[in-house]
Structures are given as structure tokens and as C-alpha cells.
Scaffold this active site. Structure first.
Site, PDB file in Angstrom:
ATOM      1  CE  LYS A  44      -3.809  -2.219   2.512  1.00  0.00           C
ATOM      2  NZ  LYS A  44      -4.645  -2.171   3.744  1.00  0.00           N
ATOM      3  NE  ARG A  90      13.049   0.490  12.913  1.00  0.00           N
ATOM      4  CZ  ARG A  90      12.321   0.948  13.937  1.00  0.00           C
ATOM      5  NH1 ARG A  90      12.730   2.007  14.631  1.00  0.00           N
ATOM      6  NH2 ARG A  90      11.182   0.365  14.260  1.00  0.00           N
ATOM      7  CD  GLU A 149      16.238   3.711  18.736  1.00  0.00           C
ATOM      8  OE1 GLU A 149      15.139   3.334  19.195  1.00  0.00           O
ATOM      9  OE2 GLU A 149      16.877   3.072  17.885  1.00  0.00           O
ATOM     10  CB  ILE A 245       2.848   4.343  14.045  1.00  0.00           C
ATOM     11  CG1 ILE A 245       1.947   5.254  14.880  1.00  0.00           C
ATOM     12  CG2 ILE A 245       4.288   4.338  14.584  1.00  0.00           C
ATOM     13  CD1 ILE A 245       1.814   4.846  16.343  1.00  0.00           C
ATOM     14  CG  ASP A 293      18.969  41.719  11.740  1.00  0.00           C
ATOM     15  OD1 ASP A 293      18.282  40.690  11.517  1.00  0.00           O
ATOM     16  OD2 ASP A 293      19.451  41.969  12.857  1.00  0.00           O
TER      17      ASP A 293
END
Length: 309
Positions: A44, A90, A149, A245, A293
Site C-alpha cells: 500500500k 530499518r 535512542e 505509525i 536584518d
């Protein structure tokens, strides 16, 4: 800082700055994980109008199904047209003992992913191990996203980045904040206030090295208003994108990490006004009731650059 910039430019020129720039400038506003052992869900991806689909061998896959996930991911890469969506994989972490098998499976596949993501990269030693594996699978440097992590991973972040930049076969393009593992490691809560320091450090080091910082997952996937608020704050924090997710989170995140029409027009008008004032010999000037600026000009150019990408 000047010395570190010169070092980074020197390394980039040796490794081919053009190819690095292409990977590092690609939009990764929404990064969505898909279980690597579920071919139906992976199929999908092309219909989701998603920046980056990450086929997962790690947390989304049971320990006894890692091999099946590798095979399914390789089949998906060979079979499906992902359209404009970047294809990521992953792997498992270096400390898991599975990283080498994961990387060799996808990088030696007949159709490679566009990018790989390495979770829980905690040390220079693990970064060197990663480079060693990729060098066995690829004759050219390969783009890598890695995750911070843990407390030690956060402390070691600048050394890890420098090691990857100096490596022969890794192009570091993004750093993903794995907040759930991080708060577990520091024995904290998931409250946004508990991770302010970690988020600031990841953004700061990422931007200093021209690497994209990717924010944490918003786990209340049905709360789209809450997701919108957190995404907009993350965008203002300096993050380039956010993990997700569920498919319903994708348009909310990708909208939040894109400049609005009003922001874009404001930025373009400010740039034009700055150029007119420069031609008239003026430095700082007033624009819509605000003093402007050069730093403000650079912020406006960042907005235009995000649209042009």
C-alpha cells in the site's frame, strides 16, 4: 566552529559533494514504518503519498520472524512500484547481532532500497562496524539514516557523526530521535518536557553537519489535532520531519512540515524588500512593523528553500 566547517567541506569534496547534497536535500517530512514481514501492508506504500516508507526488520517484527522479514522486504523491493515514495529499510541494531545479515540481505538484493536506517547507533565503534559491512556490499558510499535512542548515544552523537562523515562507505543523511527507548533508558516519562534537551541536541548537531533531524513518533494515532500541534512545534524546533505509525498521520505531518502559502508569500516579499533596501544602501529596515536584518533574511530564505525542494 569555523575549523569544523572546513573539515566537513574538505571531506565532502573528497567523497563527492553532489551525491551527498542530493540525498540530504530530499524531503523526509513523514517517515512511516511498515512491518517487514507483512507484504500486504508494504504493497500500500505507493498509494499513501508518503515521503519515506521504512520497511522494518526491527521493532515491528517478532524475534522469530526476522528471516521472514528479510525475504519479504527483498520481494517487495523487487515487486512493487513505490512511486515518488523513498524506499527505506530499518535493520536491527549492531548490538543485536543481526545487523550484518540484515544489511547484506537488502544491499545484495537485485533491487536495493534507496536508503537504510540503523537503530540504536551508540558509539564510534558501531559506526565503524556499519561502514565495514556496507563496504562489503557496495562499491560506492550508501545513504544512511541512524537513530539516537539512548543516553550514551546522545552523549556520543558528535563523535558518531564525525566518524560516519569520515567513513568510506556511509553517507549520513538524517538522524531520527527514538524517544521511547530514550526515555526508558533515562528512566523518564514520555512527556514532551522530559525530552526537550535531547530534541534540542539532535536538532543542533544535525543542522551543524547538514543532516536532517527527524522527530519522535506521536503514539496517540487517533488524536490528529494533538499530532498537528506537536508537528508544528517540531517544525518550529528545527526538525525536518516526523516519524509516524498510521496512514492517517501522513497528511497532517507533511502539511505541518511544509511552509504555508502565507509563510511563503511573506518570505518572498521580505526577500524582495531586503534586496531593495540593500540597493538603496540600507542595512536594517522595517518590514510589516518588524525590524529586519540579515539573520531574518536567512530565515526567510530557509522557507523559500523548503518550498523549492
Amino acid at each position: 566552529m569555523l575549523c569544523s566547517r572546513m573539515i566537513r567541506k574538505s571531506i565532502a569534496s573528497c567523497r563527492g559533494v553532489a551525491s551527498s547534497a542530493v540525498y540530504q536535500s530530499r524531503k523526509r517530512r513523514a517517515l512511516m514504518y511498515m512491518p517487514g514481514d507483512d507484504l500486504r501492508k508494504i504493497s500500500k506504500a505507493a498509494s499513501l503519498d508518503l515521503d519515506l516508507a521504512v520497511l522494518d526488520c526491527e521493532d515491528a517484527v517478532a524475534v522469530n520472524r526476522k528471516s521472514e522479514a528479510r525475504d519479504t522486504i527483498c520481494t517487495a523491493l523487487q515487486t512493487f512500484d513505490f512511486g515518488r515514495t523513498e524506499r527505506g529499510v530499518r535493520t536491527n541494531s549492531a548490538s543485536s547481532g543481526l545487523l550484518e545479515d540484515d544489511l547484506k540481505s537488502v544491499l545484495l538484493n537485485t533491487v536495493r532500497p534507496d536508503i537504510v536506517m540503523i537503530p540504536k547507533l551508540d558509539s564510534v565503534e558501531e559506526a565503524c562496524f556499519l561502514n565495514s559491512i556496507i563496504s562489503q556490499c557496495s562499491s560506492e558510499p550508501f545513504p544512511v539514516i541512524f537513530q539516537t535512542e539512548s543516553a550514551v548515544g546522545l552523549i556520543n552523537l558528535p563523535e558518531i557523526i564525525n566518524s560516519l562523515i569520515a567513513s568510506s562507505h556511509v553517507i549520513p543523511v538524517a538522524i531520527v530521535f527514538g524517544s521511547d527507548d530514550y526515555v526508558s533508558d533515562i528512566r523518564g516519562s514520555r512527556d514532551i518536557d522530559a525530552v526537550v534537551y535531547a530534541r534540542q541536541k539532535i536538532v543542533t548537531y544535525s543542522r551543524a553537519y547538514n543532516i536532517q533531524p527527524i522527530d519522535r513518533v506521536y503514539i496517540e494515532y487517533k488524536d490528529l489535532e494533538g499530532l498537528k500541534r506537536e508537528s508544528e512545534k517540531g517544525f518550529g524546533f528545527g526538525f525536518a520531519g516526523k516519524q509516524c505509525i498510521h496512514p492517517t498521520q501522513i497528511p497532517v505531518i507533511q502539511s505541518a512540515f511544509s511552509p504555508s502559502h502565507e509563510q511563503l508569500e511573506y518570505a518572498r516579499e521580505l526577500i524582495r524588500s531586503f534586496e531593495d533596501n540593500q540597493a538603496a544602501g540600507k542595512g536594517a529596515f522595517t518590514f510589516r512593523g518588524k525590524m529586519i536584518d540579515r539573520p531574518t533574511l536567512l530565515q526567510a530564505k530557509n522557507v523559500v528553500d523548503m518550498f523549492d525542494e
